[in-house]
Design an enzyme around this catalytic site. Structure first.
Site, short mmCIF file in Angstrom:
data_model
loop_
_atom_site.label_atom_id
_atom_site.label_comp_id
_atom_site.label_asym_id
_atom_site.label_seq_id
_atom_site.Cartn_x
_atom_site.Cartn_y
_atom_site.Cartn_z
N ARG A 136 0.87 -1.17 0.00
CA ARG A 136 0.00 0.00 0.00
C ARG A 136 0.91 1.22 0.00
O ARG A 136 1.99 1.20 0.63
CB ARG A 136 -0.89 0.04 1.26
CG ARG A 136 -2.05 -0.92 1.24
CD ARG A 136 -3.14 -0.46 0.26
NE ARG A 136 -4.31 -1.33 0.28
CZ ARG A 136 -4.50 -2.37 -0.55
NH1 ARG A 136 -3.60 -2.69 -1.46
NH2 ARG A 136 -5.61 -3.09 -0.48
N HIS A 194 -1.49 0.35 -9.73
CA HIS A 194 -2.13 -0.59 -8.80
C HIS A 194 -2.75 -1.78 -9.56
O HIS A 194 -3.97 -1.97 -9.53
CB HIS A 194 -3.20 0.15 -7.96
CG HIS A 194 -3.56 -0.59 -6.70
ND1 HIS A 194 -3.96 0.04 -5.55
CD2 HIS A 194 -3.59 -1.93 -6.40
CE1 HIS A 194 -4.23 -0.85 -4.61
NE2 HIS A 194 -4.01 -2.06 -5.11
N GLU A 251 -2.89 7.65 -4.40
CA GLU A 251 -3.20 7.22 -5.76
C GLU A 251 -4.65 7.61 -6.13
O GLU A 251 -5.51 7.64 -5.24
CB GLU A 251 -2.97 5.71 -5.93
CG GLU A 251 -3.78 4.83 -5.04
CD GLU A 251 -3.29 3.37 -5.06
OE1 GLU A 251 -2.08 3.13 -4.88
OE2 GLU A 251 -4.15 2.50 -5.26
P1 NAP Z 1 -1.12 -11.50 5.02
O1 NAP Z 1 -1.15 -12.93 4.64
O2 NAP Z 1 -1.98 -11.00 6.11
O3 NAP Z 1 0.42 -11.13 5.36
C1 NAP Z 1 0.79 -9.93 5.90
C2 NAP Z 1 2.24 -10.01 6.38
O4 NAP Z 1 2.62 -8.71 6.85
C3 NAP Z 1 2.46 -10.97 7.54
O5 NAP Z 1 3.71 -11.58 7.38
C4 NAP Z 1 2.49 -10.07 8.76
O6 NAP Z 1 3.26 -10.69 9.78
C5 NAP Z 1 3.16 -8.82 8.17
N1 NAP Z 1 2.82 -7.61 8.91
C6 NAP Z 1 1.60 -7.17 9.27
N2 NAP Z 1 1.68 -6.02 9.97
C7 NAP Z 1 3.00 -5.73 10.04
C8 NAP Z 1 3.74 -4.67 10.66
N3 NAP Z 1 3.13 -3.70 11.33
N4 NAP Z 1 5.09 -4.68 10.54
C9 NAP Z 1 5.71 -5.68 9.87
N5 NAP Z 1 5.07 -6.70 9.27
C10 NAP Z 1 3.73 -6.73 9.37
O7 NAP Z 1 -1.45 -10.57 3.79
P2 NAP Z 1 -1.32 -10.90 2.21
O8 NAP Z 1 -2.50 -11.66 1.76
O9 NAP Z 1 0.04 -11.44 1.95
O10 NAP Z 1 -1.46 -9.40 1.62
C11 NAP Z 1 -0.60 -8.39 2.04
C12 NAP Z 1 -1.04 -7.03 1.53
O11 NAP Z 1 -0.70 -6.87 0.16
C13 NAP Z 1 -2.53 -6.73 1.55
O12 NAP Z 1 -3.01 -6.41 2.83
C14 NAP Z 1 -2.63 -5.56 0.58
O13 NAP Z 1 -2.44 -4.35 1.26
C15 NAP Z 1 -1.45 -5.80 -0.39
N6 NAP Z 1 -1.93 -6.16 -1.73
C16 NAP Z 1 -1.66 -5.34 -2.78
C17 NAP Z 1 -2.11 -5.68 -4.03
C18 NAP Z 1 -1.82 -4.83 -5.23
O14 NAP Z 1 -2.61 -4.81 -6.15
N7 NAP Z 1 -0.70 -4.14 -5.27
C19 NAP Z 1 -2.86 -6.84 -4.23
C20 NAP Z 1 -3.11 -7.65 -3.14
C21 NAP Z 1 -2.64 -7.31 -1.88
P3 NAP Z 1 3.11 -10.28 11.33
O15 NAP Z 1 1.64 -10.30 11.63
O16 NAP Z 1 3.92 -11.32 12.05
O17 NAP Z 1 3.70 -8.93 11.46
C1 8YV Z 2 -7.14 -4.63 -5.91
C2 8YV Z 2 -5.69 -4.97 -3.77
O1 8YV Z 2 -6.54 -3.94 -6.96
O2 8YV Z 2 -6.49 -7.02 -2.97
C3 8YV Z 2 -5.99 -5.93 -2.69
O3 8YV Z 2 -5.72 -5.61 -1.53
O4 8YV Z 2 -5.10 -3.95 -3.53
C4 8YV Z 2 -6.00 -5.29 -5.19
O5 8YV Z 2 -6.23 -6.63 -5.38
C5 8YV Z 2 -8.07 -3.81 -5.15
O6 8YV Z 2 -8.88 -4.56 -4.30
C6 8YV Z 2 -8.96 -2.97 -6.06
O7 8YV Z 2 -9.23 -1.84 -5.41
#
Ligand code: NAP
Ligand code: 8YV
Length: 312
Positions: free
Chosen positions: A231, A278, A260
């Site tokens: 994010r 994104h 964004e």
């Molecule tokens: P997840 O399985 O919940 O993993 C999150 C990881 O972050 C865990 O290892 C957690 O470990 C760590 N974490 C949480 N809070 C933290 C903190 N304050 N300091 C350091 N580490 C921390 O989540 P995920 O499914 O992998 O997804 C992660 C994130 O990716 C989503 O929440 C979203 O924001 C982002 N994302 C972006 C896109 C995109 O389009 N760019 C798409 C999908 C997801 P601990 O709890 O041990 O700290």
């Molecule tokens: C999407 C995301 O682009 O899953 C998330 O956390 O950031 C992305 O998969 C988003 O949900 C669309 O706004």
């Protein structure tokens, strides 16, 4: 009668017809006068469909007296006031796992682009500049030290991909994960110092605001490359621009931004920066799976069944 559901945000790939087959949908984000739509339907709305980029705050929740569920079409739900929802016994769901592969693919794609200069080379060729000379030497990817910030569902898939490039993988999270073989760093700044590439894949929100600050960026260093697919607010964007301008950081690849779709325009002119809008989950296949899971959550809830993917 179909339950009434308010769609507060759309995204490419959201299968609107399948939502309309089950629910009386109000597509708020498309309405010319959102306030008017809200005033008309607020008393009857029982569900919200949101996205990872949507804001569902306590004010909106407070305006919907019949609200029972907020279904987020995205794994990140930092825009949703989960505490306010809980106070009202409103269920919140998201779409974990179905997007792991595509987000990890993009993270590696961005990393390779930023280090090998694919976009830069492409711009050079398209501008007809090749006859004047090629682009400068870039940075090797294979065998490098990769620091992953967040070793959750997506972080683990990124690590798996990176292992295919013979990278030495280490990570930072609040807790050491018992089931991964990689080196754990309790202090992010130490991980940055020991990494060639740093990939951010943690949730957004208060706990991770500016987690990657100037100290971390400077520790990553003049040869280091930051990839942010988490994010925008996870990275101090002003500090990032400063470090890039000064040469204190080698490069960056960013899929997400603090405000964004806006971003500091200084980034546009930097050849060592890769920018995407994104698109981590933005493939036809993954968006279809996210749309389906969001719908499955709503359908299960209104059938009186346990929802498949409630947020923890
Ligand atoms: P997840 O399985 O919940 O993993 C999150 C990881 O972050 C865990 O290892 C957690 O470990 C760590 N974490 C949480 N809070 C933290 C903190 N304050 N300091 C350091 N580490 C921390 O989540 P995920 O499914 O992998 O997804 C992660 C994130 O990716 C989503 O929440 C979203 O924001 C982002 N994302 C972006 C896109 C995109 O389009 N760019 C798409 C999908 C997801 P601990 O709890 O041990 O700290
Ligand atoms: C999407 C995301 O682009 O899953 C998330 O956390 O950031 C992305 O998969 C988003 O949900 C669309 O706004």
């Amino acid at each position: 009668m179909k339950p009434e559901v308010l769609s507060v945000a759309g995204m490419p790939g959201l299968d609107r017809a399948s939502f309309e087959a089950h629910f009386a949908m109000h597509w708020l984000w498309q309405a010319p006068d959102r306030e008017q739509v809200l005033a008309e339907v607020a008393a009857r709305v029982r569900g919200i469909q949101a996205t990872g980029a949507a804001v569902v705050d306590a004010t909106l929740i407070g305006r919907l007296p019949q609200l029972e569920i907020i279904a987020c079409c995205g794994v990140g739900y930092d825009g949703i006031d989960v505490a306010a929802a809980r106070r009202r016994n409103v269920v919140v769901t998201n779409t974990p796992d179905v997007l792991n592969d595509c987000v990890a693919d993009l993270a590696l794609g961005l990393l390779i682009d930023a280090s090998r200069g694919i976009g830069r080379g492409e711009r050079h060729v398209r501008a007809g500049k090749w006859p004047e000379g090629g682009t400068p030497l870039q940075t090797r990817v294979s065998g490098k030290r990769l620091g992953i910030v967040g070793m959750g569902r997506i972080g683990r898939v990124i690590a798996r991909r990176a292992a295919g490039f013979d990278m030495k993988i280490a990570y930072h999270a609040r807790r050491k994960a018992a089931d991964v073989p990689f080196a754990y760093y309790q202090r992010l700044v130490d991980l940055a110092r020991d990494s060639d590439f740093l990939v951010a894949i943690v949730p957004g929100g208060r706990d991770t605001f500016h987690l990657i600050d100037e100290e971390v960026l400077r520790a990553l260093g003049p040869q280091g490359i930051l990839v942010n697919v988490a994010r925008g607010p996870v990275v101090d964007e002003a500090a990032l621009v400063r470090c890039l301008q000064e040469g204190a950081l080698g490069g960056a690849a960013l899929d997400v931004f603090e405000a964004e779709p806006r971003m500091p325009e200084a980034l546009w002119a930097m050849e060592n920066v890769v920018l995407t809008p994104h698109i981590g989950s933005a493939t036809r296949e993954t968006r279809a799976a996210m749309s389906r899971l969001t719908l499955d959550n709503l359908v299960a809830h209104f059938a009186g069944k346990p929802v498949p993917t409630p947020v923890p």
